[in-house]
Design a protein around this motif. Structure first.
Motif, PDB file in Angstrom:
ATOM      1  N   TRP A  27       0.834  -1.198   0.000  1.00 26.12           N
ATOM      2  CA  TRP A  27       0.000   0.000   0.000  1.00 26.12           C
ATOM      3  C   TRP A  27       0.873   1.254   0.000  1.00 26.12           C
ATOM      4  CZ3 TRP A  27      -4.851  -0.705  -1.193  1.00 26.12           C
ATOM      5  CH2 TRP A  27      -5.471  -1.909  -0.862  1.00 26.12           C
ATOM      6  N   TYR A  44      -5.703  12.513  -4.823  1.00 24.33           N
ATOM      7  CA  TYR A  44      -6.442  12.767  -3.583  1.00 24.33           C
ATOM      8  C   TYR A  44      -5.760  13.851  -2.754  1.00 24.33           C
ATOM      9  CZ  TYR A  44      -3.458  10.575  -0.010  1.00 24.33           C
ATOM     10  OH  TYR A  44      -2.446  10.302   0.870  1.00 24.33           O
ATOM     11  N   PHE A 171     -10.836   5.929   2.437  1.00 24.37           N
ATOM     12  CA  PHE A 171     -10.398   4.963   1.432  1.00 24.37           C
ATOM     13  C   PHE A 171     -11.164   3.660   1.587  1.00 24.37           C
ATOM     14  CE2 PHE A 171      -7.560   1.446   0.185  1.00 24.37           C
ATOM     15  CZ  PHE A 171      -7.285   1.802  -1.128  1.00 24.37           C
ATOM     16  N   GLY A 172     -11.637   3.144   0.455  1.00 22.31           N
ATOM     17  CA  GLY A 172     -12.138   1.780   0.408  1.00 22.31           C
ATOM     18  C   GLY A 172     -13.453   1.559   1.130  1.00 22.31           C
ATOM     19  N   GLU A 195     -14.814  10.050  -5.950  1.00 20.74           N
ATOM     20  CA  GLU A 195     -13.730   9.096  -5.737  1.00 20.74           C
ATOM     21  C   GLU A 195     -12.704   9.193  -6.861  1.00 20.74           C
ATOM     22  OE1 GLU A 195     -13.268   4.234  -5.619  1.00 20.74           O
ATOM     23  OE2 GLU A 195     -15.097   5.162  -4.830  1.00 20.74           O
ATOM     24  N   ASP A 197      -9.234   7.541  -8.920  1.00 23.97           N
ATOM     25  CA  ASP A 197      -8.966   6.211  -9.469  1.00 23.97           C
ATOM     26  C   ASP A 197      -8.393   5.251  -8.434  1.00 23.97           C
ATOM     27  OD1 ASP A 197      -9.926   7.012 -11.895  1.00 23.97           O
ATOM     28  OD2 ASP A 197      -7.958   7.405 -12.779  1.00 23.97           O
ATOM     29  N   ALA A 198      -7.581   5.755  -7.523  1.00 25.48           N
ATOM     30  CA  ALA A 198      -6.943   4.886  -6.531  1.00 25.48           C
ATOM     31  C   ALA A 198      -7.905   4.422  -5.446  1.00 25.48           C
ATOM     32  CB  ALA A 198      -5.759   5.607  -5.896  1.00 25.48           C
ATOM     33  N   GLY A 199      -9.135   4.958  -5.423  1.00 24.25           N
ATOM     34  CA  GLY A 199     -10.117   4.545  -4.429  1.00 24.25           C
ATOM     35  C   GLY A 199     -10.282   5.503  -3.270  1.00 24.25           C
ATOM     36  N   ASN A 200      -9.518   6.586  -3.248  1.00 21.75           N
ATOM     37  CA  ASN A 200      -9.639   7.567  -2.168  1.00 21.75           C
ATOM     38  C   ASN A 200     -10.843   8.472  -2.404  1.00 21.75           C
ATOM     39  OD1 ASN A 200      -6.613   7.056  -2.834  1.00 21.75           O
ATOM     40  ND2 ASN A 200      -6.609   7.638  -0.679  1.00 21.75           N
ATOM     41  N   ARG A 201     -11.463   8.884  -1.296  1.00 23.92           N
ATOM     42  CA  ARG A 201     -12.517   9.902  -1.345  1.00 23.92           C
ATOM     43  C   ARG A 201     -12.226  10.927  -0.260  1.00 23.92           C
ATOM     44  NH1 ARG A 201     -18.590   8.071  -2.344  1.00 23.92           N
ATOM     45  NH2 ARG A 201     -18.562  10.130  -3.314  1.00 23.92           N
TER      46      ARG A 201
END
Length: 252
Positions: A27, A44, A171-172, A195, A197-201
């Motif tokens: 990660w 992000y 994240f996730g 969100e 592309d890496a999945g972070n919000r």
């Protein structure tokens, strides 16, 4: 409040001109383009700067979690109105950021604090001092924020002066309960960005008087930030409009 080194090993990787920070797993905990060490390389992290849409001239920025020091370096260099305090539990992370990620030494505007984030912001001396709060606290497994309960987010709220604004990296799969806890602590005065592309919000939370801003004014502020920071701030406004429900103007 100084803490011992964390057990999770700090490791590095490099690929295509980028240097990444890891906590002993695959990660990514932060990154830097070696040719542009003060730029925000991860999307992000750029979104975390959306706090500037609502309070463009902070006096004091508090950051919980240092990582590869991308936000810390950027704010220190670009947000010249503010002092920057970054709180990091791991001495290894601090030393790695200085040795491998171009984190400058402390000075009149920069203070790196080796402490537990929850203890730091819960201390009465920290109440009402921050204009911006930026929170990015993940462990080696990136399962969810290290602190993720309503009491912690209430402490985050108390460290802000009014008006003040916070940004939180989520994240996730942990997003929904984390967002609910932040919303509860901030009396539902929260916004979410789309969100990446890496999945972070990224979640924004606001304290202080009610806001009612025409979107044209918010767009103009975004243009001003783009000129100052060279970030795509108008994309933040568009993202906020897509991901949240508004009428003819921004109200929160």
């Amino acid at each position: 409040m100084r803490r011992q080194r964390k057990a999770a090993p700090v490791t590095l990787s490099e690929e295509d001109g980028l240097r990444y920070l890891h906590f002993g797993t695959e990660w990514i905990q932060g990154g830097m383009r070696m040719a542009r060490p003060f730029a925000l390389e991860l999307e992000y992290q750029r979104q975390m700067m959306a706090v500037g849409l609502f309070l463009p001239e902070p006096r004091r920025i508090v950051q919980l979690g240092l990582g590869a020091a991308a936000l810390t370096k950027f704010c220190w260099r670009e947000v010249v109105s503010a002092s920057v305090v970054a709180v990091e539990l791991s001495l290894d992370v601090i030393e790695t950021a200085r040795a491998w990620f171009c984190l400058p030494p402390d000075d009149a505007r920069l203070n790196i604090v080796n402490a537990d984030a929850r203890e730091f912001i819960s201390h009465p001396r920290q109440r009402g001092l921050a204009d911006w709060l930026q929170v990015d606290l993940y462990d080696a497994a990136a399962r969810g924020p290290v602190y993720d309960d309503v009491a912690f987010y209430r402490a985050c709220r108390k460290t802000l002066r009014a008006p003040g604004v916070a940004s939180f990296n989520l994240f996730g799969a942990s997003f929904d309960p984390s967002f609910a806890a932040i919303a509860s602590a901030f009396d539902d005065r929260v916004l979410v960005l789309p969100e990446v592309d890496a999945g972070n919000r990224v979640v924004l939370a606001i304290v202080g008087p009610p806001l009612a801003v025409p979107f044209a004014a918010l767009d103009q502020r975004a243009r001003d930030l783009e000129a100052r920071w060279k970030l795509k701030a108008r994309g933040w406004v568009a993202g906020l409009r897509r991901a949240n429900t508004f009428g003819a103007r921004f109200e929160l």
